[in-house]
Design a protein around this motif. Structure first.
Motif, PDB file in Angstrom:
ATOM      1  N   PHE A  20       0.839  -1.194   0.000  1.00  0.00           N
ATOM      2  CA  PHE A  20       0.000   0.000   0.000  1.00  0.00           C
ATOM      3  C   PHE A  20       0.874   1.244   0.000  1.00  0.00           C
ATOM      4  O   PHE A  20       2.047   1.197   0.363  1.00  0.00           O
ATOM      5  N   ASP A  21       0.289   2.358  -0.443  1.00  0.00           N
ATOM      6  CA  ASP A  21       1.033   3.615  -0.474  1.00  0.00           C
ATOM      7  C   ASP A  21       0.684   4.462   0.748  1.00  0.00           C
ATOM      8  O   ASP A  21      -0.067   4.022   1.623  1.00  0.00           O
ATOM      9  N   SER A  25      -3.875   3.180  -0.121  1.00  0.00           N
ATOM     10  CA  SER A  25      -4.404   2.449  -1.268  1.00  0.00           C
ATOM     11  C   SER A  25      -3.592   1.173  -1.493  1.00  0.00           C
ATOM     12  O   SER A  25      -2.371   1.218  -1.675  1.00  0.00           O
ATOM     13  N   SER A  27      -2.268  -1.724  -3.589  1.00  0.00           N
ATOM     14  CA  SER A  27      -2.031  -2.061  -4.985  1.00  0.00           C
ATOM     15  C   SER A  27      -1.832  -3.563  -5.177  1.00  0.00           C
ATOM     16  O   SER A  27      -1.931  -4.065  -6.291  1.00  0.00           O
ATOM     17  N   PHE A  28      -1.556  -4.274  -4.092  1.00  0.00           N
ATOM     18  CA  PHE A  28      -1.393  -5.725  -4.171  1.00  0.00           C
ATOM     19  C   PHE A  28      -1.842  -6.338  -2.849  1.00  0.00           C
ATOM     20  O   PHE A  28      -1.522  -5.840  -1.772  1.00  0.00           O
ATOM     21  N   GLU A  45      -7.821  -5.291  -3.349  1.00  0.00           N
ATOM     22  CA  GLU A  45      -6.935  -4.466  -4.167  1.00  0.00           C
ATOM     23  C   GLU A  45      -7.667  -3.221  -4.648  1.00  0.00           C
ATOM     24  O   GLU A  45      -8.846  -3.249  -4.968  1.00  0.00           O
ATOM     25  N   ASN A  46      -6.937  -2.120  -4.654  1.00  0.00           N
ATOM     26  CA  ASN A  46      -7.442  -0.806  -5.059  1.00  0.00           C
ATOM     27  C   ASN A  46      -8.500  -0.257  -4.105  1.00  0.00           C
ATOM     28  O   ASN A  46      -9.325   0.562  -4.496  1.00  0.00           O
ATOM     29  N   SER A  48      -8.913   1.035   0.252  1.00  0.00           N
ATOM     30  CA  SER A  48      -8.095   1.638   1.303  1.00  0.00           C
ATOM     31  C   SER A  48      -7.789   0.642   2.421  1.00  0.00           C
ATOM     32  O   SER A  48      -8.693   0.070   3.017  1.00  0.00           O
ATOM     33  N   GLU A 119       6.102   2.974  -1.239  1.00  0.00           N
ATOM     34  CA  GLU A 119       5.076   1.985  -0.934  1.00  0.00           C
ATOM     35  C   GLU A 119       5.541   1.163   0.254  1.00  0.00           C
ATOM     36  O   GLU A 119       6.734   0.963   0.454  1.00  0.00           O
TER      37      GLU A 119
END
Length: 149
Positions: A20-21, A25, A27-28, A45-46, A48, A119
């Motif tokens: 996550f960032d 969020s 991403s994986f 995924e995608n 929060s 990330e």
């Protein structure tokens, strides 16, 4: 072809892995999410990460993320451990779980700087009542229920 091979390896790891960032969020999320939670990796995924955690857990992870960003590192270093490499006790809210309580997990991770924005790459292991003690005494980083951390 090489990227696909690496993704297949990553997706086959039995531990719960989340990337996550700084905004939370994801991403994986590894395929093992369904083993630990009532979610599939595709459902998570995608979305929060912050929405899947208790408020206290969000504060802990955000603080550890910010601390990792503030660490002075050499230009060739592309990762910095979260919480000096120590596990962070967090609570993940499952679909059918009480929003206040959450399921206990031990999160370990690094902040990765190679992409455009940092990330966090983490493993999450379910915590048992004696998990912290077991992790401290185990050279192999095994939790008492046999799962790896």
């Amino acid at each position: 072809m090489e990227l696909r091979r690496k993704e297949m390896i990553l997706r086959s790891i039995p531990d719960l892995i989340v990337v996550f960032d700084s905004s939370g969020s994801m991403s994986f999320v590894s395929q093992s999410a369904s083993r630990f939670l009532n979610y599939t990796s595709c459902e998570l995924e995608n979305t929060s990460f912050w929405d899947r955690l208790t408020e206290d857990s969000v504060r802990l992870i955000k603080s550890a993320f910010m601390d990792a960003l503030a660490v002075k590192r050499k230009p060739e270093d592309d990762t910095t451990p979260l919480a000096d490499g120590e596990p962070i006790s967090v609570r993940i809210i499952d679909k059918d779980d009480d929003k206040e309580k959450g399921l206990p997990f031990a999160l370990k991770g690094v902040v990765h700087f190679a992409a455009d924005s940092p990330e966090c790459v983490c493993t999450l292991c379910p915590e048992t009542p004696n998990a912290k003690r077991d992790m401290a005494h185990s050279n192999a980083n095994q939790v008492s229920d046999g799962s790896r951390c």
